[in-house]
Design a protein around this motif. Structure first.
Motif, PDB file in Angstrom:
ATOM      1  N   MET A 186       0.827  -1.201   0.000  1.00  0.00           N
ATOM      2  CA  MET A 186       0.000   0.000   0.000  1.00  0.00           C
ATOM      3  C   MET A 186       0.871   1.266   0.000  1.00  0.00           C
ATOM      4  SD  MET A 186      -3.279  -0.718   0.101  1.00  0.00           S
ATOM      5  CE  MET A 186      -4.461  -1.989   0.573  1.00  0.00           C
ATOM      6  N   LEU A 187       0.352   2.300  -0.629  1.00  0.00           N
ATOM      7  CA  LEU A 187       0.975   3.621  -0.600  1.00  0.00           C
ATOM      8  C   LEU A 187       0.055   4.527   0.205  1.00  0.00           C
ATOM      9  CD1 LEU A 187       3.235   5.508  -1.702  1.00  0.00           C
ATOM     10  CD2 LEU A 187       1.703   6.024  -3.602  1.00  0.00           C
ATOM     11  N   LYS A 188       0.516   4.975   1.362  1.00  0.00           N
ATOM     12  CA  LYS A 188      -0.320   5.781   2.254  1.00  0.00           C
ATOM     13  C   LYS A 188      -0.158   7.260   1.939  1.00  0.00           C
ATOM     14  CE  LYS A 188      -1.708   6.449   7.044  1.00  0.00           C
ATOM     15  NZ  LYS A 188      -1.507   6.035   8.448  1.00  0.00           N
ATOM     16  N   VAL A 189      -1.290   7.953   1.829  1.00  0.00           N
ATOM     17  CA  VAL A 189      -1.285   9.378   1.542  1.00  0.00           C
ATOM     18  C   VAL A 189      -1.210  10.146   2.862  1.00  0.00           C
ATOM     19  CG1 VAL A 189      -2.511  11.279   0.433  1.00  0.00           C
ATOM     20  CG2 VAL A 189      -2.679   8.963  -0.527  1.00  0.00           C
ATOM     21  N   LEU A 190      -0.025  10.693   3.163  1.00  0.00           N
ATOM     22  CA  LEU A 190       0.156  11.456   4.394  1.00  0.00           C
ATOM     23  C   LEU A 190      -0.350  12.889   4.231  1.00  0.00           C
ATOM     24  CD1 LEU A 190       3.764  10.283   5.381  1.00  0.00           C
ATOM     25  CD2 LEU A 190       1.558   9.265   6.015  1.00  0.00           C
ATOM     26  N   LYS A 191      -0.194  13.419   3.019  1.00  0.00           N
ATOM     27  CA  LYS A 191      -0.691  14.748   2.668  1.00  0.00           C
ATOM     28  C   LYS A 191      -1.212  14.643   1.252  1.00  0.00           C
ATOM     29  CE  LYS A 191       0.964  19.452   1.717  1.00  0.00           C
ATOM     30  NZ  LYS A 191       2.173  20.310   1.628  1.00  0.00           N
ATOM     31  N   GLN A 192      -2.411  15.183   0.997  1.00  0.00           N
ATOM     32  CA  GLN A 192      -3.041  14.896  -0.286  1.00  0.00           C
ATOM     33  C   GLN A 192      -2.667  15.834  -1.424  1.00  0.00           C
ATOM     34  OE1 GLN A 192      -7.061  15.387   1.372  1.00  0.00           O
ATOM     35  NE2 GLN A 192      -7.472  16.881  -0.254  1.00  0.00           N
ATOM     36  N   GLY A 193      -2.175  17.037  -1.144  1.00  0.00           N
ATOM     37  CA  GLY A 193      -1.921  17.984  -2.221  1.00  0.00           C
ATOM     38  C   GLY A 193      -3.221  18.565  -2.745  1.00  0.00           C
ATOM     39  N   PHE A 194      -3.128  19.325  -3.838  1.00  0.00           N
ATOM     40  CA  PHE A 194      -4.307  20.026  -4.362  1.00  0.00           C
ATOM     41  C   PHE A 194      -5.322  19.079  -5.002  1.00  0.00           C
ATOM     42  CE2 PHE A 194      -6.270  22.110  -8.144  1.00  0.00           C
ATOM     43  CZ  PHE A 194      -7.163  22.918  -7.443  1.00  0.00           C
ATOM     44  N   PHE A 195      -4.873  18.298  -5.999  1.00  0.00           N
ATOM     45  CA  PHE A 195      -5.806  17.430  -6.706  1.00  0.00           C
ATOM     46  C   PHE A 195      -5.013  16.310  -7.373  1.00  0.00           C
ATOM     47  CE2 PHE A 195      -8.762  16.160 -10.113  1.00  0.00           C
ATOM     48  CZ  PHE A 195      -9.955  16.087  -9.400  1.00  0.00           C
ATOM     49  N   SER A 196      -5.050  15.133  -6.762  1.00  0.00           N
ATOM     50  CA  SER A 196      -4.352  13.966  -7.300  1.00  0.00           C
ATOM     51  C   SER A 196      -5.360  12.866  -7.568  1.00  0.00           C
ATOM     52  CB  SER A 196      -3.295  13.467  -6.312  1.00  0.00           C
ATOM     53  OG  SER A 196      -2.321  14.465  -6.066  1.00  0.00           O
ATOM     54  N   THR A 197      -5.221  12.188  -8.702  1.00  0.00           N
ATOM     55  CA  THR A 197      -6.144  11.122  -9.089  1.00  0.00           C
ATOM     56  C   THR A 197      -5.381   9.969  -9.715  1.00  0.00           C
ATOM     57  OG1 THR A 197      -6.509  12.073 -11.291  1.00  0.00           O
ATOM     58  CG2 THR A 197      -8.028  12.753  -9.539  1.00  0.00           C
ATOM     59  N   LEU A 198      -5.955   8.784  -9.638  1.00  0.00           N
ATOM     60  CA  LEU A 198      -5.434   7.648 -10.395  1.00  0.00           C
ATOM     61  C   LEU A 198      -5.992   7.714 -11.804  1.00  0.00           C
ATOM     62  CD1 LEU A 198      -5.638   4.613  -7.921  1.00  0.00           C
ATOM     63  CD2 LEU A 198      -3.635   5.993  -8.527  1.00  0.00           C
ATOM     64  N   GLN A 199      -5.120   7.544 -12.782  1.00  0.00           N
ATOM     65  CA  GLN A 199      -5.531   7.596 -14.188  1.00  0.00           C
ATOM     66  C   GLN A 199      -4.777   6.549 -14.999  1.00  0.00           C
ATOM     67  OE1 GLN A 199      -7.969   9.547 -15.279  1.00  0.00           O
ATOM     68  NE2 GLN A 199      -8.174  10.844 -13.458  1.00  0.00           N
ATOM     69  N   ASP A 200      -5.512   5.860 -15.865  1.00  0.00           N
ATOM     70  CA  ASP A 200      -4.859   5.033 -16.876  1.00  0.00           C
ATOM     71  C   ASP A 200      -5.053   5.729 -18.230  1.00  0.00           C
ATOM     72  OD1 ASP A 200      -7.534   4.402 -17.464  1.00  0.00           O
ATOM     73  OD2 ASP A 200      -7.456   2.508 -16.379  1.00  0.00           O
ATOM     74  N   GLN A 201      -5.124   4.987 -19.317  1.00  0.00           N
ATOM     75  CA  GLN A 201      -5.259   5.638 -20.625  1.00  0.00           C
ATOM     76  C   GLN A 201      -6.689   6.064 -20.946  1.00  0.00           C
ATOM     77  OE1 GLN A 201      -2.609   6.564 -22.744  1.00  0.00           O
ATOM     78  NE2 GLN A 201      -1.654   6.141 -20.769  1.00  0.00           N
ATOM     79  N   GLY A 202      -7.656   5.598 -20.145  1.00  0.00           N
ATOM     80  CA  GLY A 202      -8.999   6.113 -20.339  1.00  0.00           C
ATOM     81  C   GLY A 202     -10.080   5.047 -20.396  1.00  0.00           C
ATOM     82  N   ARG A 203     -11.298   5.551 -20.440  1.00  0.00           N
ATOM     83  CA  ARG A 203     -12.510   4.719 -20.388  1.00  0.00           C
ATOM     84  C   ARG A 203     -13.220   4.855 -21.743  1.00  0.00           C
ATOM     85  NH1 ARG A 203     -13.693   6.383 -15.752  1.00  0.00           N
ATOM     86  NH2 ARG A 203     -13.195   4.493 -14.591  1.00  0.00           N
TER      87      ARG A 203
END
Length: 279
Positions: free
Chosen positions: A1-18
């Motif tokens: 797991m990668l734990k988010v200690l601080k989230q920042g402004f706007f982070s998302t998981l993205q692949d090549q698309g839907r």
């Protein structure tokens, strides 16, 4: 797991698309800057569609709970791994308890973090890309844990690359859109001679440009749009649809960005300037 200690402004998981659901009103989504995500996934020998973390404007602080290998690309942030600076487009091994910290943004707008094997997230309509309400979350939050497979041994064929920067490129290549023939010579001249600036209305859905040209007062049926479609409003505003943009629109679709131009624009922020070149 990668734990988010601080989230920042706007982070998302993205692949090549839907893909394949536009007729249901579902945007393509996916990485805004595919130029970067393809490069860092290739370095890690991931599948081209492996999910990455897209980081916008200000970055998070992340803690790794299992060993793996990572690569960052895109916007030039000051990024440290256990307080040691790391470089773009270079593979790094991380161990349990390591801390990745995003500091000052120097140039660009969106950074990408790829991990060996890609991030593991719920696949909805053939994609892991965040897009609310298709996905439960709009963005990554503090305290959230992002899943990935542990990797203790990886010998990459290439551990680092130097790629040409897209940050200093301001000319966007475009093709004629379906309603390009509605433009008169004066409007065409304005489009190709004006230096446009990015307005404060820009996000994953669309970028608006500050400068107006002559508008098009034309009534048309709502028609299909794509990421990179440029619409012209009756008031003369140019609106460039991006990866989370609507799937249909009622304004004339006068121009269409190339895929590479979308990546270049994705690294622009409020006040940055662009121009257009017809290809």
């Amino acid at each position: 797991m990668l734990k988010v200690l601080k989230q920042g402004f706007f982070s998302t998981l993205q692949d090549q698309g839907r893909f394949g659901f536009k007729d249901k009103g579902v945007p393509v989504s996916g990485s805004m800057d595919t130029y970067t995500t393809k490069a860092i996934n290739t370095l890690l020998e991931n599948a081209s569609n492996a999910a990455v973390l897209e980081i916008t404007m200000t970055g998070p602080t992340l803690e790794f709970n299992a060993p793996t290998y990572i690569c960052i690309g895109g916007a030039d942030f000051v990024v440290t791994l256990n307080n040691e600076p790391i470089s773009l487009y270079k593979i790094y091994k991380v161990n349990t308890g390591d801390i990745l910290f995003y500091g000052k943004l120097n140039i660009g707008f969106r950074s990408y973090l790829a991990i060996k094997g890609g991030f593991k997230s719920t696949v909805i309509l053939n994609s892991s890309s965040y897009y609310y309400p298709i996905t439960k979350s709009r963005c990554v939050k503090k305290g959230q844990e992002l899943d990935y497979e542990e990797c203790v041994d990886f010998s990459p064929k290439i551990s680092e690359i130097k790629i040409s920067s897209i940050f200093n490129k301001n000319e966007l290549e475009i093709a004629k859109g379906p309603e390009y023939n509605l433009l008169n010579p004066s409007q065409i001249k304005q489009i190709f001679t004006t230096i446009f600036s990015i307005s404060n209305q820009n996000d994953r859905m669309a970028y608006q440009l500050q400068e107006n040209i002559e508008g098009v007062n034309y009534s048309m049926l709502t028609s299909a749009t794509l990421p990179g479609t440029i619409q012209l409003t009756p008031s003369g505003k140019l609106i460039i649809l991006m990866k989370d943009g609507q799937t249909t629109g009622g304004y004339p679709r006068v121009l269409q960005l190339t895929d590479r131009a979308i990546s270049i624009l994705a690294q622009k922020k409020y006040g940055d300037t662009i121009s257009f070149k017809l290809v």
